[in-house]
Scaffold this active site. Structure first.
Site, PDB file in Angstrom:
ATOM      1  CG  ASP A 202      -1.903   1.578   1.340  1.00  0.00           C
ATOM      2  OD1 ASP A 202      -1.688   2.320   0.978  1.00  0.00           O
ATOM      3  OD2 ASP A 202      -2.536   1.217   2.357  1.00  0.00           O
ATOM      4  CG  HIS A 374      -3.855   4.053   3.369  1.00  0.00           C
ATOM      5  ND1 HIS A 374      -4.048   3.837   2.913  1.00  0.00           N
ATOM      6  CD2 HIS A 374      -5.029   4.919   3.698  1.00  0.00           C
ATOM      7  CE1 HIS A 374      -5.346   3.469   2.546  1.00  0.00           C
ATOM      8  NE2 HIS A 374      -6.810   4.478   2.870  1.00  0.00           N
TER       9      HIS A 374
END
Lengths: 558, 558
Positions: A202, A374
């Protein structure tokens, strides 16, 4: 700047091919195809939300052209977690073939199934959990717990004869998560020891230095704001953010308040999360929205969607005085969410309108009511050092995010030539620990608008942008094709052009004259007559009004 | 949520009336009218830049309806500084009457004159400087130095028989400004001792806690980035930010680099600033853009506009490979500017495209290359405590900024009832130290599009938004009005609707049938026939396509 198309060579047996179809160079519509020995494995099938230069578009899907004729070869779809940008396009793929097996965690599959139900599709599913291993054709799968802004997220390790791949999905590494479910760094270490040939991490926050703060730091802030609120409290967040809703429930309970959920997606998702045990509802805290009005103002918290300023969501409607809850002096609104780039104007309009009504607005800029889901740069460095992957393909992010993530990999010692900045449609082959970029497919955007999927083209969107900027002028005229004489019309109409239609009195005779002259010069066909009208009106409007509306001439033979 | 209109009472002699025409509830088109004894004084005449829900609009002007018939009563226009949101609409006002005197500092007037020259207007001007006093009819003016992101900015104290007003214009309180020209707190203290009856402060950063950092802290960062840059450096900023350009010139000189200015507004404004001594160009540093290509890549800095992602500006064109400077690997771009809300997507698109070309992009998020030009909350508190004004009318800001500023005033001890949150068109009267809200005028937006000023309405913009979202379908049919029989047509065309025109084969017979039935039911007039067509097509498109394009029926009698 689309990449130049380059057809990849035929895939050899024993070589693993990786083709990201979405999520590279954009935040959304994540989808990656893995191919080995004639079989396909897919990880995530998400949607992308449109930007302002894509007016009228509801959703954007990955372009599945490379696999459209090969749906029978798909052995399964792994869904890493339940966010729209990872599962939202599943219904559009299953519409084409509804028996492709879906693999995912309990919560992820429950959310997908609820979504598919609205499309009247009943999927084949296989529920998996962290630590579990499965075989799908030539792909050996191992699922690994990761921590994210929705519970029950999974990374997947894919073992093949060509090598091992680790695909994280979205994740962060909150070291004190609310549900005690950590990103499993022990598993990462074990996989690292075994040897990760290709790592797909990610990239969303790769350009943000340091570490994402703890989710649990938000609870006390929410509790303090609610404690001080003199009347009603409305908290807006994403309809999938179970942990955030958990903290709101706990903060409300601590303050002796009830909580009413508002909005279809919020009620549906939290119902699923509570049924499955992911949301722990304190005894007697939840109250049905319909009965919430009976609770005193200083004893209620509403939990809604609309934190991004979406015009039809609950919060925007409240801010416009267009919701049955009429907010005003003494009420408090908390925007417990990120501000997604591009939504600033809409969100600030909501904040201003609420402020104007006397509402106190608490948001990220003035209180710590949100943390990201994130991993930031510091966390990604841990991953690289624990995994020591041979090759890295950063996914999930705009180009600048992918580049920043690649840079982090390089800083931990991964050779730059083993670090791949790819685009959607880039074809990478893995064999014997070596990754090569072998092709670039030319992929497009698949737009959903109303019930049409894929019929809207970029040319249509260009037309819409011109219409938005300048409006249009339509000219209808029926002529005698032999002499160009106008028999009916010119009828001239405009919309969005912003001048009274009487201004066209000046151009009507010019059109009649131009058509006559064209006929004298030998013009006979409809297309050329239409060009004459377009040029005549275009020149006039540019000279007289310094504008460039779309000009739509219709000349028919009467 | 526009305020309800309330006509103010007739203005009594000796009472000062204040009407903000722009800048309240928005950041832009600042304009305030002061009226006393039949005479009008205006402070600032700025423009507002459109948002995405105002497509195709070039500029938005203040609505001068309240003074349009009273231009002869205007004794002068004070311009506080040279930014577009304070001077941009001057040409549109002077077009109506070109001999209204303009008062401002040397730099401000030079920038206004350059702008007016493009409109072929030669204004009457009176150059003023800090400390200077002037009388215009019943208004005694005293100008006070303030510090802002453009040099030579002035606040203005307005002494009248009704009381004294202090209008700051935009300002901050950098305590170590590059040009040593501080916001003159000694003058503020003296005015405070004398007694300020009404204070109109800049609210832009009132909701930001603390203090705006020093402009001079940016210089070393720029210098370090330029020192490390292996090839060309391109710095993008606002074309009016003389201090920022000064720091770029100095940083370039310190690194032995030349600087080339790019872009018409940058070259023009810096030429003016240098001529007037506001920009100190180090010997031999500036080089003409045309000759810059001869300088080695590691010896040149380009200074350009486009820091907001404006599509036609130099930086966007570079990012799209559409500028004669082809940037690439090794080049560095510095965005030395704020990111104005609403521009995020455009700016990030530029950053992504530059990154894709191999350019290193340095911006606010990853280096300290920008500070704001407006006073934050901490600075405003100083002002309130030094001035101790009787009444406060926060200006220049969205509603949330005005509210935050009023709150600061209240926290320093100014009674809440003396703190006014107003809208554009609010009428306030001052007499004997007392301010009263006495009316609310209903003002609109005046849109500029091409050469039209004020002809675009909000209805036109609504049409444009519908066209953008959905496109349109136009239907032309010429009928026999007696029986509704179609003689020519139905001719159906669409744009932005995103379906092939062949889909209309299905609806054409429905239209013919509906017209016939309408005639049988006694319909005879054009308007009703058009309604029949609109309904028929609307129902079909909604059912078949789940869409709502604009439907433009034209029925004429043949």
């Amino acid at each position: 700047m689309p990449a130049t198309e380059l057809q990849p060579p035929a895939l050899q047996p024993g070589t693993l091919r990786v083709i990201p179809l979405g999520g590279l160079g954009e935040v959304g519509r994540n989808m990656t195809v893995y191919e080995l020995n004639g079989k396909l494995l897919i990880v995530d099938v998400g949607v992308l939300f449109p930007e302002e230069h894509q007016p009228g578009v509801d959703l954007i899907l990955p372009d599945i052209a490379p696999i459209r004729e090969r749906l029978d070869d798909i052995v399964g779809i792994v869904l890493t977690h339940g966010h729209e940008d990872h599962i939202g396009a599943v219904p559009y793929l299953l519409r084409l073939k509804n028996d492709i097996p879906l693999l995912g965690s309990t919560l992820t599959l429950a959310l997908v199934e609820a979504k598919l139900k609205e499309h009247r599709i009943k999927p084949y599913t296989l529920t998996v959990r962290e630590g579990q291993r499965e075989h799908l054709g030539p792909f050996g799968l191992e699922f690994v717990a990761v921590n994210h802004s929705i519970p029950d997220a999974l990374a997947v390790a894919i073992r093949t004869e060509a090598g091992m791949v680790l695909h994280t999905g979205d994740f962060k590494m909150d070291q004190l998560p609310l549900d005690d479910r950590l990103t499993d760094l022990r598993a990462f270490a074990r996989l690292g020891e075994e040897g990760v040939d290709l790592f797909l991490p990610d990239s969303t926050n790769a350009d943000i230095p340091g570490f994402t703060p703890l989710e649990k730091d938000i609870g006390p802030v929410l509790e303090a704001v609610i404690a001080k609120a003199p009347r009603r409290v409305i908290v807006a967040s994403f309809a999938s953010h179970v942990h955030r809703v958990q903290q709101v429930l706990d903060a409300a309970a601590a303050n002796g308040r009830r909580v009413a959920l508002i909005g279809r997606s919020m009620v549906r998702n939290m119902g699923i999360a509570a049924d499955l045990g992911f949301l722990k509802v304190p005894e007697g805290v939840l109250i049905d929205f319909k009965k919430a009005g009976d609770v005193p103002d200083d004893r209620i918290v509403y939990m809604s969607t609309g934190s991004q300023g979406e015009p039809m969501a609950v919060l925007s409607r409240m801010a416009n005085g267009d919701h049955q809850i009429e907010v005003g002096e003494g009420d408090t609104v908390i925007l417990a969410s990120s501000l997604i780039p591009g939504n600033e104007n809409a969100v600030y309009r909501v904040i201003d309108n609420l402020t104007r009504l006397g509402v106190k607005v608490v948001h990220k800029a003035n209180a710590k009511v949100h943390v990201s889901g994130h991993a930031a740069a510091g966390e990604l460095l841990y991953c690289y050092n624990i995994l020591k992957p041979r090759n890295v393909l950063p996914v999930h992010g705009e180009f600048r995010h992918l580049t920043a993530n690649a840079q982090l990999a390089i800083e931990t010692g991964i050779p730059a030539e083993n670090t791949f900045i790819a685009e959607n449609g880039t074809v990478l082959d893995l064999r014997d620990g070596v990754v090569r970029m072998v092709g670039q497919l030319d992929l497009g955007y698949v737009y959903v608008d109303g019930s049409s999927v894929g019929t809207i083209t970029d040319a249509d969107l260009k037309d819409r942008r011109i219409l938005a900027e300048e409006g249009f002028i339509s000219i209808f005229v029926a002529i005698d094709p032999q002499n160009g004489r106008a028999i009916v019309g010119p009828e001239i109409h405009s919309r969005g052009f912003a001048e009274d239609d009487s201004v066209f009195d000046a151009v009507r005779p010019k059109i009649v004259k131009a058509l006559n002259e064209a006929a004298e010069n030998g013009v006979r066909d409809q297309h050329s007559y239409q060009q004459v009208v377009r040029r005549t009106v275009g020149r006039w409007v540019n000279t007289q009004h310094r504008r460039r509306p779309m000009i739509v001439p219709v000349v028919i033979e009467a």
